[in-house]
Design a protein around this motif. Sequence first.
Motif, PDB file in Angstrom:
ATOM      1  N   HIS A  10       0.832  -1.203   0.000  1.00 39.01           N
ATOM      2  CA  HIS A  10       0.000   0.000   0.000  1.00 39.01           C
ATOM      3  C   HIS A  10       0.866   1.252   0.000  1.00 39.01           C
ATOM      4  N   ASP A  11       1.880   1.272   0.879  1.00 33.98           N
ATOM      5  CA  ASP A  11       2.751   2.445   0.954  1.00 33.98           C
ATOM      6  C   ASP A  11       3.500   2.674  -0.350  1.00 33.98           C
ATOM      7  N   GLU A  16       4.252   6.232  -2.064  1.00 34.81           N
ATOM      8  CA  GLU A  16       5.584   6.587  -2.567  1.00 34.81           C
ATOM      9  C   GLU A  16       5.606   6.667  -4.095  1.00 34.81           C
ATOM     10  N   GLU A  17       4.891   5.769  -4.767  1.00 30.34           N
ATOM     11  CA  GLU A  17       4.847   5.766  -6.228  1.00 30.34           C
ATOM     12  C   GLU A  17       3.466   6.166  -6.736  1.00 30.34           C
ATOM     13  N   ALA A  18       2.820   7.070  -6.028  1.00 30.08           N
ATOM     14  CA  ALA A  18       1.454   7.486  -6.352  1.00 30.08           C
ATOM     15  C   ALA A  18       1.360   8.088  -7.747  1.00 30.08           C
ATOM     16  N   ARG A  19       0.201   7.912  -8.353  1.00 30.51           N
ATOM     17  CA  ARG A  19      -0.103   8.508  -9.642  1.00 30.51           C
ATOM     18  C   ARG A  19      -1.016   9.709  -9.427  1.00 30.51           C
ATOM     19  N   ARG A  26      -0.292  16.998 -10.676  1.00 34.31           N
ATOM     20  CA  ARG A  26       1.006  16.344 -10.800  1.00 34.31           C
ATOM     21  C   ARG A  26       1.463  15.804  -9.441  1.00 34.31           C
ATOM     22  N   VAL A  27       2.214  14.734  -9.489  1.00 35.40           N
ATOM     23  CA  VAL A  27       2.848  14.180  -8.290  1.00 35.40           C
ATOM     24  C   VAL A  27       4.339  14.447  -8.395  1.00 35.40           C
ATOM     25  N   GLU A  28       4.913  15.003  -7.329  1.00 37.08           N
ATOM     26  CA  GLU A  28       6.310  15.407  -7.317  1.00 37.08           C
ATOM     27  C   GLU A  28       7.045  14.752  -6.140  1.00 37.08           C
TER      28      GLU A  28
END
Length: 258
Positions: A10-11, A16-19, A26-28
């Motif tokens: 889940h993490d 950590e690798e979220a879209r 945007r994910v940064e």
Amino acid sequence: MDHAAVLALHDRDLREEARPDGPGVRVERAGRVVRQVGSADDWNGVLWSDLDAAGANAAIAEQIAYFGGLGLSFEWKLYGHDRPVDLGRRLEDAGFVPAPEETLMIAEAGQLVLDAEPPGGVRFLTVTDRAGVDLWVDVHEKAFGVDGSPLRHRLLTHLASDPDTLVAVVALAGDVPVSAARMEMVPGTGFAGLWGGGTVEGWRGRGIYRALVAHRARLAAERGYGYLQVDASSLSRPVLERLGFTPLTTTTPYLYEI
């Protein structure tokens, strides 16, 4: 279910690798922090962090400066196992305000009790257009006593850009909307998140929430998602446990207003 392994998955996949959860968002990655940034109507905040005591305060100050420079209020989504152990206190010292703590609960879709049906006279409507979104938001506002405008924006945007990853459902008693919930599926992962389950006063305690969970769980299993994830309130946790969900950790939104 190996609880530690599922929490780690889940993490990794959802934090950590979220879209990005919508177009224009945007994910940064900023050092040991992962954040999502969009417009004022989008969800803005910190999704994941892996900090130590020496660098935590500087990382917090960096996020405040970053979002403040954009004129955006934001949320730091803190989980019970995040480091350092006093991160919540550090956030409060920096001006964040905690919302009520919830419980991260996860279930294997194939292991759930899915026989719950809505009570007599209640039917489920799948939201596909603006009229359906208006019904959904109307329930949300009445159930939680909040302004649903940001959610209206997100639901309309999601339906327009990626309808196959969203299931939004309204429970109708005749033609009156009495409950609503949604499910957001994350492609490339095994997770589908259950969100927004709320029932208007006068219709609570009749099994509608339970039936909405079962309804969405069946759809997730049909679409090949192995895990269902919920941030559960103290009221919904007992219902979810009876359906087969397992508590893994806590989660608390820390809010910073600009």
